[in-house]
Design a protein around this motif. Structure first.
Motif, short mmCIF file in Angstrom:
data_model
loop_
_atom_site.label_atom_id
_atom_site.label_comp_id
_atom_site.label_asym_id
_atom_site.label_seq_id
_atom_site.Cartn_x
_atom_site.Cartn_y
_atom_site.Cartn_z
N LEU A 42 0.80 -1.21 0.13
CA LEU A 42 0.00 0.09 -0.01
C LEU A 42 0.84 1.32 0.06
N THR A 43 0.60 1.85 -0.71
CA THR A 43 1.57 3.30 -1.06
C THR A 43 0.65 4.56 -0.74
N GLY A 44 1.06 5.56 -0.05
CA GLY A 44 0.27 6.87 0.12
C GLY A 44 1.02 7.55 0.87
N ASN A 45 0.61 8.57 1.82
CA ASN A 45 0.92 9.41 2.90
C ASN A 45 0.43 9.26 4.33
N ASP A 46 1.16 9.76 5.21
CA ASP A 46 0.96 9.78 6.61
C ASP A 46 0.67 8.50 7.08
N LEU A 47 1.26 7.31 6.74
CA LEU A 47 1.03 6.10 7.20
C LEU A 47 1.88 5.67 8.42
N THR A 48 2.82 6.49 8.91
CA THR A 48 3.54 5.81 10.02
C THR A 48 2.86 5.09 11.23
N THR A 49 1.87 5.91 11.49
CA THR A 49 1.22 5.76 12.88
C THR A 49 0.09 4.46 12.69
N ALA A 50 0.13 3.98 11.57
CA ALA A 50 -1.16 2.99 11.22
C ALA A 50 -1.21 2.21 12.38
N THR A 51 -2.58 1.81 12.70
CA THR A 51 -3.17 0.91 13.88
C THR A 51 -3.78 -0.31 13.18
N ALA A 52 -4.40 -0.03 11.88
CA ALA A 52 -5.24 -1.17 11.26
C ALA A 52 -5.06 -0.68 10.02
N VAL A 53 -5.05 -2.22 9.25
CA VAL A 53 -5.30 -2.20 7.79
C VAL A 53 -6.48 -3.23 7.49
N GLN A 54 -7.64 -2.64 6.83
CA GLN A 54 -8.74 -3.64 6.44
C GLN A 54 -9.05 -3.89 5.10
N PHE A 55 -9.59 -5.23 4.88
CA PHE A 55 -10.14 -5.49 3.64
C PHE A 55 -11.48 -5.64 3.96
N GLY A 56 -12.27 -4.53 3.37
CA GLY A 56 -13.46 -4.73 3.65
C GLY A 56 -13.75 -4.72 5.23
N ALA A 57 -14.31 -5.55 5.94
CA ALA A 57 -14.62 -5.84 7.41
C ALA A 57 -13.45 -6.69 8.19
N LEU A 58 -12.64 -7.09 7.26
CA LEU A 58 -11.58 -8.05 7.79
C LEU A 58 -10.13 -7.38 8.08
N SER A 59 -9.73 -7.44 9.17
CA SER A 59 -8.29 -7.24 9.52
C SER A 59 -7.28 -7.83 8.95
N ALA A 60 -6.32 -7.01 8.35
CA ALA A 60 -5.04 -7.88 8.00
C ALA A 60 -3.91 -7.46 8.92
N THR A 83 -8.60 -0.23 3.46
CA THR A 83 -8.21 1.09 4.20
C THR A 83 -7.18 1.16 5.25
N VAL A 84 -6.46 2.15 5.49
CA VAL A 84 -5.52 2.39 6.70
C VAL A 84 -6.07 3.04 7.71
N THR A 85 -6.18 2.66 9.02
CA THR A 85 -6.58 3.72 10.10
C THR A 85 -5.20 3.91 10.88
N THR A 86 -5.16 5.28 11.10
CA THR A 86 -4.09 5.65 12.33
C THR A 86 -4.76 6.76 13.24
N THR A 91 -9.25 7.58 9.18
CA THR A 91 -9.11 6.32 8.23
C THR A 91 -8.99 6.76 6.90
N SER A 92 -8.13 6.35 6.19
CA SER A 92 -7.81 6.85 4.74
C SER A 92 -9.03 6.50 3.67
N ASN A 93 -8.94 6.92 2.69
CA ASN A 93 -9.54 6.55 1.70
C ASN A 93 -9.63 5.25 1.23
#
Length: 424
Positions: free
Chosen positions: A360-378, A403-406, A410-412
């Motif tokens: 996953l490439t983007g911005n402001d990802l340093t403090t990510a607390t979750a990555v989700q594929f739909g309702a499932l956490s990865a 999506t990525v959550t910090t 939560t991201s786009n």
């Protein structure tokens, strides 16, 4: 008949100006024609009996013989009456003190020997000692506030009067402010009564760093350093010391606030995050700031905890401080974060089975607390502020939003598509 006999006079001393009433005792006082004090006749006399005469002394000086003359002659005995100079006062030290009395005053003057009384405003001194002909030490009696005439009485008469001023005891009614830091330096206005002539202001037994008597009802004082807690404030004047036990007379020293940590330590630039501040000395907090911006709101939960709502702020570290009457705390950083943004997903499709690693490439990802594929956490790994690798969880075929959550939100979402593996 024999001439009169004088055996004694009482009193045997008096003022040089005369006027002392003297009882002359003896015998043969019938047909009295004269009573003399030295060469001078008595101002007046009364023959009470053949053994007693009451006479009023004329003016005189020194010791003189008292004689009685009758038609049978003049007494020949030596019975002396001593003229004593009238006492005079020149100074009192101190010349003021409390209405409760008890002040030891030194009276200086002349002809004070043989003093029989010292009075303050017509009230006898509690005690006095004649130290010499020029000095008396006297202890003041209790008396109402105001000027009191001080006199000394001796056989020579009563002195001129000097003024001793009775001063009412000072009292405190309020302090403003009534709290401040243990380091001191707080300017406090003391309100009360009878402050004129104040000689000391103390906070918990420690002298004020400085003070100014503004009027009889107001003093401005600067607090000294003092241990945390309640300190009794007292004012001392020539009238005494105010009552330090009065509930209105306490100044509360507070330890400077201290912050140890924040939870959470970061949040979005839009603000709105409820942050728990932990430390000490937080009671009566008057301000909480994030990078110099006031918290949207805050609640003092206890002396060790405050809950504050972060205000909006630019991205980056912002120093959080707490201010109380004791000062401002040390700063602890709260990090404002931009919301994460995703730009690309490689690969963006894969099998329904787990195990595909996606970048996953983007911005402001340093403090990510979750990555989700739909309702499932990865499961995921933050590689850099702009890149995360994630393992696609097992799921049914079809597209899902990634999506990525910090702490900033939560991201786009980007689309990842699962497809079913071919069957044989």
């Amino acid at each position: 008949m024999a001439p009169p006999v004088v055996s004694s006079v009482s009193p045997n001393q008096g003022s040089t100006s005369g006027g002392t009433t003297v009882t002359v005792t003896g015998s043969g006082f019938t047909g009295v024609t004269n009573v003399r004090f030295g060469a001078k006749p008595a101002t007046s006399y009364t023959v009470n009996s053949s053994t007693q005469i009451t006479a009023v002394t004329p003016s005189g000086a020194g010791s003189v013989n008292v004689t009685v003359s009758t038609t049978q002659g003049t007494s020949g005995q030596v019975v002396l009456f001593t003229y004593v100079a009238t006492p005079s006062l020149s100074s009192l030290s101190p010349n003021q003190g409390p209405v409760s009395g008890g002040t030891t005053v030194t009276l200086t003057g002349a002809n004070l020997s043989g003093a029989t009384a010292v009075q303050f405003g017509g009230v006898a001194a509690s005690s006095f000692t004649v130290n010499s002909g020029t000095q008396i030490t006297a202890v003041t009696p209790a008396l109402a506030a105001g000027a009191a005439a001080v006199t000394v009485t001796t056989p020579g008469g009563t002195s001129n009067a000097l003024t001793f001023t009775y001063v009412a005891t000072p009292s405190l009614s309020s302090l403003s402010p009534n709290q401040g830091p243990v380091s001191g330096g707080t300017t406090v206005t003391l309100t009360g009564a009878n402050f004129s002539g104040a000689t000391a202001v103390q906070f918990g037994g420690v002298a004020a760093s400085s003070f100014t008597v503004d009027s009889g009802t107001q003093i401005t004082a600067v607090t000294p350093a003092h241990a945390a807690g309640a300190a009794a404030v007292t004012v001392t004047t020539p009238g005494g010391t105010s009552n330090g036990a009065d509930p209105n007379a306490f100044f509360f020293y507070s330890a400077q606030p201290l912050l140890t940590f924040l939870a959470p330590p970061s949040g979005p630039t839009a603000g709105g995050t409820a942050v728990t501040l932990t430390g000490s000395g937080l009671l009566a907090a008057t301000a909480v700031q994030f990078g110099g911006v006031a918290a949207s709101s805050f609640t003092v939960d206890s002396g060790t905890q405050i809950t504050a709502v972060a205000p909006a702020h630019a991205a980056g570290a912002a120093a959080v401080t707490v201010t109380t009457s004791a000062g401002t705390s040390n700063p602890v950083d709260y990090v404002y974060l931009n919301a994460p943004v995703l730009v690309s997903l490689v690969p963006d499709l894969g099998s329904t089975d787990t195990g595909t690693v996606v970048t996953l490439t983007g911005n402001d990802l340093t403090t990510a607390t979750a990555v989700q594929f739909g309702a499932l956490s990865a499961s995921f790994t933050v590689v850099s502020p702009t890149q995360i690798t994630a393992v696609v969880p097992t799921g049914p075929p079809g597209p899902v939003s990634v999506t990525v959550t910090t702490p900033a939100g939560t991201s786009n979402g980007l689309t990842y598509t699962r497809f079913a593996a071919p069957s044989i």
